[in-house]
Design a protein around this motif. Structure first.
Motif, short mmCIF file in Angstrom:
data_model
loop_
_atom_site.label_atom_id
_atom_site.label_comp_id
_atom_site.label_asym_id
_atom_site.label_seq_id
_atom_site.Cartn_x
_atom_site.Cartn_y
_atom_site.Cartn_z
N UNK A 117 18.84 61.80 -22.33
CA UNK A 117 20.08 63.44 -21.87
C UNK A 117 21.65 62.66 -22.30
N UNK A 118 22.61 62.07 -21.83
CA UNK A 118 23.24 62.13 -22.43
C UNK A 118 23.97 62.21 -23.88
N UNK A 119 22.66 61.75 -24.77
CA UNK A 119 22.87 62.14 -26.21
C UNK A 119 23.35 63.34 -26.19
N UNK A 120 22.12 64.13 -25.79
CA UNK A 120 21.78 65.49 -25.77
C UNK A 120 23.32 66.07 -25.41
N UNK A 121 23.81 65.96 -24.29
CA UNK A 121 25.22 66.20 -24.40
C UNK A 121 26.15 66.38 -24.56
N UNK A 122 26.65 65.35 -25.03
CA UNK A 122 27.42 65.09 -26.00
C UNK A 122 27.02 65.21 -27.57
N UNK A 123 25.50 65.91 -28.13
CA UNK A 123 25.86 66.31 -29.54
C UNK A 123 26.09 67.64 -29.34
N UNK A 124 26.58 67.74 -30.56
CA UNK A 124 27.04 69.28 -30.74
C UNK A 124 26.11 70.73 -31.21
N UNK A 125 24.42 69.92 -31.66
CA UNK A 125 23.74 70.73 -31.66
C UNK A 125 21.98 69.86 -31.22
N UNK A 126 21.19 70.05 -31.11
CA UNK A 126 19.75 69.67 -31.03
C UNK A 126 18.77 70.29 -29.78
N UNK A 127 17.49 70.19 -29.44
CA UNK A 127 16.88 70.82 -28.29
C UNK A 127 16.19 69.66 -27.59
N UNK A 128 16.14 69.50 -26.26
CA UNK A 128 15.56 68.86 -25.62
C UNK A 128 14.24 69.49 -25.10
N UNK A 129 13.41 68.81 -25.35
CA UNK A 129 12.06 68.87 -24.78
C UNK A 129 11.64 68.70 -23.00
N UNK A 130 11.31 68.66 -21.91
CA UNK A 130 11.45 68.38 -20.59
C UNK A 130 9.72 69.24 -19.53
N UNK A 131 9.58 67.64 -19.12
CA UNK A 131 8.38 67.84 -18.73
C UNK A 131 8.13 68.49 -16.97
#
Length: 236
Positions: free
Chosen positions: A138-152
């Motif tokens: 999740x920290x990589x998602x926070x730092x990324x400029x784009x992308x999708x995170x899927x959470x259950x």
């Protein structure tokens, strides 16, 4: 367990077993029961017996509210219902195809699903042209400029404020989170017991990507039960 449980409910299906009382047995704990005063803090206290069921206290509860100028405020939410009342065995595939068409490649989006199976299906079906993240990154998602995170099954505890994400997808999120709630809601028509709790979960889920008065998000609503909850005048 029989030496420690005076009474309890047991629910089971093919995949799981839930042992759970209707009310939490909080007052069986001496260090809580013997106190003269107790203070409970929550951002989502209700105004019915749901609060008593949650904290396991049946005495009179006095609510202390914040001053009106200190009450927390949410941002702006634009809700979209791209698929109305769709329910079939390939629904996740249909949802994934829809999201592939409407979500720009260079964006940040959060997808909330009702279980791990749907989460894994989304990750498998969404094209590799999207950067994909999971809870362990999740920290990589926070730092990324784009992308999708899927959470259950995450209604709260994770925030995607400001530019961390302005696009949120709610895919048939679980309105009942355990076997007891499913049984009372679907088998003996006691959903009214959880109406306020369900509304709270929906509000919490919708607010994941807009955490301040200046924040905003587009929220894509997928799933028949969730659509019915949001569109019914009786449940507003």
């Amino acid at each position: 367990m029989k030496e420690h449980l005076g009474a309890c409910n047991l629910f089971y299906d093919k995949k799981s077993i839930t042992i759970k009382p209707l009310y939490s047995p909080t007052l069986t704990l001496e260090n809580i029961r013997q106190t003269k005063q107790r203070i409970y803090l929550s951002a989502t206290f209700g105004h019915t017996e749901q609060t008593s069921r949650t904290i396991g206290v049946s005495d009179k509860i006095d609510y202390i509210k914040l001053d009106s100028n200190r009450e927390p405020t949410g941002g702006r939410h634009y809700l979209l219902f791209p698929i109305i009342n769709n329910q079939n065995e390939n629904q996740i595939e249909k949802y994934a195809n829809l999201l592939t068409e409407v979500i720009p490649i260079k964006t940040k989006a959060v997808i909330l699903t009702k279980n791990n199976r749907d989460r894994d299906l989304f990750n498998a079906l969404l094209p590799n042209s999207f950067k994909k993240f999971d809870i362990s990154h999740i920290q990589d998602f926070y730092n990324s400029e784009d992308g999708i995170i899927v959470l259950s099954n995450r209604y709260d505890g994770l925030d995607f404020e400001e530019d961390l994400s302005h696009l949120l997808v709610l895919s048939d999120i679980a309105l009942a989170t355990n076997l007891q709630e499913r049984f009372l809601s679907s088998r003996i028509n006691a959903r009214i017991l959880y109406r306020e709790q369900i509304q709270t979960r929906i509000i919490q889920a919708i607010g994941r990507a807009s955490r301040s008065e200046q924040d905003y998000s587009v929220v894509i609503i997928l799933g028949t039960d969730l659509q019915n909850q949001l569109q019914s005048h009786n449940k507003a």
